[in-house]
Write a protein that holds these residues in place. Structure first.
Motif, short mmCIF file in Angstrom:
data_model
loop_
_atom_site.label_atom_id
_atom_site.label_comp_id
_atom_site.label_asym_id
_atom_site.label_seq_id
_atom_site.Cartn_x
_atom_site.Cartn_y
_atom_site.Cartn_z
N SER A 1 14.90 -52.84 -63.91
CA SER A 1 15.96 -53.82 -63.98
C SER A 1 15.68 -54.93 -62.99
CB SER A 1 17.32 -53.17 -63.66
OG SER A 1 18.37 -54.09 -63.86
N CYS A 2 16.28 -56.10 -63.25
CA CYS A 2 16.10 -57.22 -62.33
C CYS A 2 17.28 -58.18 -62.47
CB CYS A 2 14.79 -57.93 -62.58
SG CYS A 2 14.61 -58.59 -64.23
N ILE A 3 17.43 -59.02 -61.45
CA ILE A 3 18.48 -60.02 -61.47
C ILE A 3 17.96 -61.28 -60.79
CG2 ILE A 3 19.50 -59.13 -59.32
CD1 ILE A 3 22.28 -59.89 -60.55
N THR B 1 20.17 -61.07 -65.89
CA THR B 1 19.63 -59.74 -65.67
C THR B 1 18.71 -59.32 -66.82
OG1 THR B 1 21.54 -58.70 -66.73
CG2 THR B 1 21.66 -59.04 -64.35
N TYR C 1 16.77 -55.44 -68.39
CA TYR C 1 16.70 -54.00 -68.24
C TYR C 1 15.59 -53.42 -69.11
CZ TYR C 1 21.41 -54.25 -66.24
OH TYR C 1 22.51 -54.54 -65.46
N THR D 1 23.27 -50.36 -64.22
CA THR D 1 23.79 -51.72 -64.09
C THR D 1 23.33 -52.31 -62.77
OG1 THR D 1 25.77 -51.13 -65.36
CG2 THR D 1 25.85 -53.16 -64.08
N ILE D 2 22.73 -53.48 -62.84
CA ILE D 2 22.31 -54.19 -61.64
C ILE D 2 23.37 -55.23 -61.30
CG2 ILE D 2 20.95 -55.97 -62.83
CD1 ILE D 2 18.87 -55.70 -60.56
N SER D 3 23.61 -55.41 -60.02
CA SER D 3 24.59 -56.40 -59.58
C SER D 3 24.19 -56.89 -58.20
CB SER D 3 26.00 -55.80 -59.55
OG SER D 3 26.08 -54.73 -58.62
N ARG D 4 24.90 -57.92 -57.75
CA ARG D 4 24.57 -58.47 -56.44
C ARG D 4 25.84 -58.85 -55.70
NH1 ARG D 4 22.74 -64.66 -57.94
NH2 ARG D 4 24.48 -65.05 -59.36
#
Length: 128
Positions: free
Chosen positions: A49-51, A58, A60, A69-72
């Motif tokens: 995953s990346c953001i 994002t 996946y 789930t990716i978040s920041r």
């Protein structure tokens, strides 16, 4: 100097959840991406995953879509990976990494180029 520090790994039962954190620092531009990778014993490292920091887009790996789930949190300069419905095959050392180049997206083929800055990794074991 870009620095990345992961935390949050551990032992969890199948079907359980974990939330990994990646504390990032040292960026001189808003244009970078943070990716999460994992490497299981005897297997190659894979991007999951990346953001992108500039716009929050994002990406996946198919096998984790709908579960991870990716978040920041910009105020904390931290990227999270919420992992639900964990399976034994998710067992691996999880790493976060940073890509400082501007790219059309942060995942896919770009998982394998450009992520030049790495954390030390945090182990995740999914087992009953």
């Amino acid at each position: 100097q870009v620095q990345l520090v992961e935390s949050g790994g551990g032992l969890v039962q199948p079907g359980g959840s974990l939330k990994l954190s990646c504390a990032a620092s040292g960026f001189t531009s808003d244009y970078y991406a943070i990716g999460w990778f994992r490497q299981a014993p005897g297997k190659e490292r894979e991007g999951i995953s990346c953001i992108r920091n500039s716009d929050g887009k994002t990406d996946y790996l198919n096998s984790v879509k709908g579960r991870f789930t990716i978040s920041r949190d910009g105020a904390k300069n931290t990227v999270y990976l919420q992992m639900n419905s964990l399976k034994p095959e998710d067992t691996a050392v999880y790493y976060c990494a940073a890509d400082l180049a501007r790219r059309p997206y942060c995942g896919g083929a770009y998982f394998y180029i450009g992520y030049d800055y790495w954390g030390q990794g945090t182990p995740v074991t999914v087992s009953s």
